[in-house]
Write a protein that holds these residues in place. Structure first.
Motif, PDB file in Angstrom:
ATOM      1  N   LEU A 174      34.043  44.054  34.904  1.00 22.29           N
ATOM      2  CA  LEU A 174      34.304  45.171  35.811  1.00 22.29           C
ATOM      3  C   LEU A 174      33.247  45.245  36.907  1.00 22.29           C
ATOM      4  CD1 LEU A 174      36.006  47.696  36.460  1.00 22.29           C
ATOM      5  CD2 LEU A 174      34.506  48.982  34.913  1.00 22.29           C
ATOM      6  N   LYS A 175      31.995  45.001  36.541  1.00 20.54           N
ATOM      7  CA  LYS A 175      30.906  45.129  37.499  1.00 20.54           C
ATOM      8  C   LYS A 175      30.757  43.911  38.399  1.00 20.54           C
ATOM      9  CE  LYS A 175      25.898  45.987  37.841  1.00 20.54           C
ATOM     10  NZ  LYS A 175      26.044  46.998  38.911  1.00 20.54           N
ATOM     11  N   TRP A 176      30.894  42.709  37.840  1.00 22.45           N
ATOM     12  CA  TRP A 176      30.480  41.516  38.555  1.00 22.45           C
ATOM     13  C   TRP A 176      31.615  40.629  39.053  1.00 22.45           C
ATOM     14  CZ3 TRP A 176      25.772  41.527  40.259  1.00 22.45           C
ATOM     15  CH2 TRP A 176      24.775  42.197  39.551  1.00 22.45           C
ATOM     16  N   LEU A 177      32.784  40.682  38.438  1.00 21.32           N
ATOM     17  CA  LEU A 177      33.864  39.792  38.874  1.00 21.32           C
ATOM     18  C   LEU A 177      34.473  40.293  40.175  1.00 21.32           C
ATOM     19  CD1 LEU A 177      35.608  37.290  38.168  1.00 21.32           C
ATOM     20  CD2 LEU A 177      37.240  38.889  37.120  1.00 21.32           C
ATOM     21  N   PRO A 178      34.441  39.488  41.243  1.00 24.23           N
ATOM     22  CA  PRO A 178      35.060  39.919  42.497  1.00 24.23           C
ATOM     23  C   PRO A 178      36.568  39.738  42.434  1.00 24.23           C
ATOM     24  CG  PRO A 178      34.162  37.722  42.762  1.00 24.23           C
ATOM     25  CD  PRO A 178      33.785  38.165  41.372  1.00 24.23           C
ATOM     26  N   GLU A 179      37.250  40.471  43.285  1.00 22.74           N
ATOM     27  CA  GLU A 179      38.687  40.264  43.408  1.00 22.74           C
ATOM     28  C   GLU A 179      38.933  38.994  44.203  1.00 22.74           C
ATOM     29  OE1 GLU A 179      41.782  39.943  42.623  1.00 22.74           O
ATOM     30  OE2 GLU A 179      41.901  42.090  42.218  1.00 22.74           O
ATOM     31  N   SER A 180      40.106  38.420  44.043  1.00 27.24           N
ATOM     32  CA  SER A 180      40.480  37.229  44.792  1.00 27.24           C
ATOM     33  C   SER A 180      40.499  37.533  46.291  1.00 27.24           C
ATOM     34  CB  SER A 180      41.870  36.757  44.346  1.00 27.24           C
ATOM     35  OG  SER A 180      42.449  35.915  45.305  1.00 27.24           O
ATOM     36  N   LEU A 181      39.771  36.725  47.070  1.00 27.00           N
ATOM     37  CA  LEU A 181      39.784  36.899  48.524  1.00 27.00           C
ATOM     38  C   LEU A 181      41.193  36.720  49.084  1.00 27.00           C
ATOM     39  CD1 LEU A 181      36.538  35.002  49.598  1.00 27.00           C
ATOM     40  CD2 LEU A 181      36.976  37.448  49.857  1.00 27.00           C
ATOM     41  N   SER A 182      41.923  35.746  48.546  1.00 22.02           N
ATOM     42  CA  SER A 182      43.284  35.512  49.035  1.00 22.02           C
ATOM     43  C   SER A 182      44.180  36.708  48.767  1.00 22.02           C
ATOM     44  CB  SER A 182      43.872  34.260  48.365  1.00 22.02           C
ATOM     45  OG  SER A 182      43.124  33.112  48.685  1.00 22.02           O
ATOM     46  N   PHE A 183      44.000  37.335  47.586  1.00 28.61           N
ATOM     47  CA  PHE A 183      44.796  38.521  47.281  1.00 28.61           C
ATOM     48  C   PHE A 183      44.447  39.667  48.229  1.00 28.61           C
ATOM     49  CE2 PHE A 183      44.984  42.649  45.134  1.00 28.61           C
ATOM     50  CZ  PHE A 183      46.345  42.733  44.871  1.00 28.61           C
ATOM     51  N   LEU A 184      43.152  39.858  48.482  1.00 26.40           N
ATOM     52  CA  LEU A 184      42.730  40.931  49.372  1.00 26.40           C
ATOM     53  C   LEU A 184      43.287  40.725  50.777  1.00 26.40           C
ATOM     54  CD1 LEU A 184      39.003  41.340  48.273  1.00 26.40           C
ATOM     55  CD2 LEU A 184      40.932  42.820  47.687  1.00 26.40           C
TER      56      LEU A 184
ATOM     57  N   LEU B 155      29.855  32.159  40.526  1.00 24.67           N
ATOM     58  CA  LEU B 155      29.978  33.432  39.827  1.00 24.67           C
ATOM     59  C   LEU B 155      31.365  33.594  39.214  1.00 24.67           C
ATOM     60  CD1 LEU B 155      28.858  36.271  39.142  1.00 24.67           C
ATOM     61  CD2 LEU B 155      29.751  37.036  41.361  1.00 24.67           C
ATOM     62  N   VAL B 156      32.404  33.292  40.000  1.00 25.63           N
ATOM     63  CA  VAL B 156      33.774  33.451  39.524  1.00 25.63           C
ATOM     64  C   VAL B 156      34.058  32.504  38.361  1.00 25.63           C
ATOM     65  CG1 VAL B 156      36.205  33.153  40.143  1.00 25.63           C
ATOM     66  CG2 VAL B 156      34.654  34.336  41.704  1.00 25.63           C
ATOM     67  N   VAL B 157      33.666  31.231  38.505  1.00 25.51           N
ATOM     68  CA  VAL B 157      33.918  30.258  37.444  1.00 25.51           C
ATOM     69  C   VAL B 157      33.172  30.646  36.171  1.00 25.51           C
ATOM     70  CG1 VAL B 157      33.582  27.858  36.729  1.00 25.51           C
ATOM     71  CG2 VAL B 157      34.449  28.370  39.022  1.00 25.51           C
ATOM     72  N   LEU B 158      31.931  31.099  36.296  1.00 21.23           N
ATOM     73  CA  LEU B 158      31.145  31.476  35.120  1.00 21.23           C
ATOM     74  C   LEU B 158      31.783  32.646  34.370  1.00 21.23           C
ATOM     75  CD1 LEU B 158      28.616  31.237  33.363  1.00 21.23           C
ATOM     76  CD2 LEU B 158      27.433  32.742  34.989  1.00 21.23           C
ATOM     77  N   LEU B 159      32.140  33.699  35.094  1.00 15.90           N
ATOM     78  CA  LEU B 159      32.731  34.869  34.437  1.00 15.90           C
ATOM     79  C   LEU B 159      34.095  34.536  33.838  1.00 15.90           C
ATOM     80  CD1 LEU B 159      31.774  37.647  37.020  1.00 15.90           C
ATOM     81  CD2 LEU B 159      30.794  37.300  34.739  1.00 15.90           C
ATOM     82  N   CYS B 160      34.908  33.773  34.563  1.00 12.78           N
ATOM     83  CA  CYS B 160      36.209  33.384  34.024  1.00 12.78           C
ATOM     84  C   CYS B 160      36.044  32.460  32.823  1.00 12.78           C
ATOM     85  CB  CYS B 160      37.052  32.708  35.103  1.00 12.78           C
ATOM     86  SG  CYS B 160      37.658  33.827  36.393  1.00 12.78           S
ATOM     87  N   TRP B 161      34.996  31.609  32.856  1.00 12.43           N
ATOM     88  CA  TRP B 161      34.741  30.700  31.732  1.00 12.43           C
ATOM     89  C   TRP B 161      34.476  31.490  30.457  1.00 12.43           C
ATOM     90  CZ3 TRP B 161      31.503  29.164  27.901  1.00 12.43           C
ATOM     91  CH2 TRP B 161      31.609  27.856  27.432  1.00 12.43           C
ATOM     92  N   VAL B 162      33.655  32.516  30.544  1.00 11.73           N
ATOM     93  CA  VAL B 162      33.354  33.312  29.347  1.00 11.73           C
ATOM     94  C   VAL B 162      34.609  34.029  28.850  1.00 11.73           C
ATOM     95  CG1 VAL B 162      31.986  35.228  28.437  1.00 11.73           C
ATOM     96  CG2 VAL B 162      30.943  33.614  30.033  1.00 11.73           C
ATOM     97  N   ALA B 163      35.410  34.560  29.773  1.00 11.09           N
ATOM     98  CA  ALA B 163      36.647  35.235  29.379  1.00 11.09           C
ATOM     99  C   ALA B 163      37.589  34.271  28.666  1.00 11.09           C
ATOM    100  CB  ALA B 163      37.336  35.840  30.608  1.00 11.09           C
ATOM    101  N   VAL B 164      37.715  33.051  29.186  1.00 15.48           N
ATOM    102  CA  VAL B 164      38.595  32.063  28.562  1.00 15.48           C
ATOM    103  C   VAL B 164      38.013  31.566  27.242  1.00 15.48           C
ATOM    104  CG1 VAL B 164      39.643  29.773  28.868  1.00 15.48           C
ATOM    105  CG2 VAL B 164      39.649  31.403  30.752  1.00 15.48           C
TER     106      VAL B 164
END
Length: 442
Positions: free
Chosen positions: A190-200, A17-26
């Motif tokens: 905003l809806k689907w991208l989770p925050e970084s677990l390491s940051f949390l 999920l993270v790679v897919l959403l970041c891929w579209v953003a990039v």
């Protein structure tokens, strides 16, 4: 996910999920970055806004200066407020800035739009790299980063087709209106991208971390060592502790030469090829081939770096890039030129990204965005210089020397990263064993 990207199924849904959403953003980042170079031949031919070759180089540098600011600020900000909020802000900023370019009535307003777009573009890349690094399957970090960065070059390919299909019938402004479309993707992030677990975890938000990990069956990262409020700049200061400043400086210098080369070629490739006698359609074909090579190169370099070490692969790739760029200044049959442009794209784009991979893999989760952001940010000085240098050489009718100058930048990056790899003094297997790869590892 495929087995090559997910040695363990645990957390693979979240990683995908993270790679897919970041891929579209990039992807949108790449479209916005490359669109200026793709439409520039048309703007110069039409004398849009009264732009000259020298001014065109300056405008290219405005965007990269904005990227410098964005990259330097993004790492520290992301480590404080979170990767997700910063990514949302960056996509919004470069989309709105493209709208400003579309309505610009003067060079000054257009330059302001490109500068603001650069801030968003520069902030997005290191943040997205840090995000996917947080979720990358163990032992596949460089490959995952390479996969992410294929989106940047897919955006470059898209920019060439936008220029070919939209600019000719509708004008150059229409191309920048297309670059406003990413605003529609912001609600999806905003809806689907989770925050970084390491940051949390680093922020002590245990309940939120546990809920997210449970939802996707992901492993919880280890809590970082406690940091005092007065140590907010500790992540940056740690880059220079003891003799680590030598390694940090070497990667910054390598990044400078690499980004001078990347953005110099990205901005001027179509125009330089037109100056060599190619038609606009052929010149844009070079952009497509260059970025197709970038897509292939990211996957090949990522896989090779996970096995042999990102510093070694980056140094070798820069050497091959320098040879390819220099050959572009030599008159060759068209088919052979196509091959050289493709291979140059294979090596050039991934050589720079493997610098980021090296720094990202070797950094601790709580300092990763700072380390990658500052490496990218220092390199942005080269990104500012590259488009300006190409413009000055072209204005002086020395286009062939542009290829030579860019080739020399590739040689310098090869030397710096080669020295850094030698100082590391051991094989680096992409972080799969938790090795500290660079001096930026804290």
């Amino acid at each position: 996910m495929s087995s090559s990207l997910a040695p363990s199924s645990r957390g693979s849904r979240l990683a995908l999920l993270v790679v897919l959403l970041c891929w579209v953003a990039v992807l949108f980042d790449g479209l916005d970055m490359f669109i200026y170079g793709s439409v520039l031949p048309h703007m110069l031919q039409e004398k849009a806004l009264g732009i000259t070759s020298g001014q065109a180089g300056d405008l290219g540098s405005y965007a990269t200066f904005g990227m410098l600011v964005g990259a330097l600020a993004a790492g520290t900000i992301a480590d404080r407020i979170g990767r997700k909020k910063l990514m949302l802000s960056c996509v919004t900023l470069f989309s709105l800035a493209s709208g400003l370019c579309a309505v610009a009535g003067s060079v000054a307003v257009f330059g302001l739009g490109r500068t603001l777009a650069g801030v968003g573009l520069g902030g997005l890349l290191p943040t997205a790299i840090s995000m996917v690094s947080d979720y990358a399957p163990r032992g596949r970090a460089a490959l995952t980063i390479g996969l992410l960065m294929t989106a940047h070059h897919a955006g470059g390919i898209l920019s060439a087709y936008v220029a070919l299909w939209i600019v000719e019938p509708l004008g150059w402004r229409a191309a920048f209106w297309v670059c406003v479309v990413p605003l529609l993707f912001v609600p999806v992030l905003l809806k689907w991208l989770p925050e970084s677990l390491s940051f949390l975890v680093a922020q002590g938000r245990r309940a939120e971390t546990s809920e997210l990990a449970a939802r996707y069956d992901a492993e919880l990262p280890a809590a970082p060592a406690a940091r005092t409020a007065g140590a907010r700049w500790g992540n940056l200061a740690a880059l220079f502790q003891g003799r680590e400043w030598i390694q940090t400086l070497l990667y910054w210098l390598a990044s400078f030469g690499g980004l001078l080369l990347v953005y110099g070629v990205a901005t001027w490739l179509p125009t330089l090829m037109r100056s060599e006698g190619y038609e606009l359609g052929s010149a844009l074909t070079f952009v497509v081939l260059f970025n197709l090579g970038g897509v292939v190169g990211m996957l090949v370099a990522g896989r090779a770096s996970d096995r042999f070490g990102a510093p070694r692969i980056s140094a070798l790739w820069f050497a091959l890039t320098a040879a390819g760029v220099f050959l572009l200044s030599v008159h060759m049959p068209l088919a052979l030129t196509f091959v050289v442009v493709f291979l140059t794209g294979v090596f050039l784009n991934s050589a720079q990204v493997m610098i980021y991979a090296t720094v990202s893999i070797g950094s601790t989760p709580d300092s990763r965005a700072t380390a990658v952001g500052w490496t990218s940010g220092m390199g942005r000085f080269g990104a500012v210089f590259g488009p300006w240098l190409g413009g000055q050489l072209l204005a002086a009718n020395n286009g062939d020397w542009g290829f030579t100058a860019f080739a020399l930048a590739g040689v310098s990056s090869m030397v710096f990263i080669g020295i850094a790899a030698a100082r590391t003094g051991r094989r680096t297997a992409g972080g799969g064993s938790g090795q500290q790869l660079v001096g930026a590892a804290h």
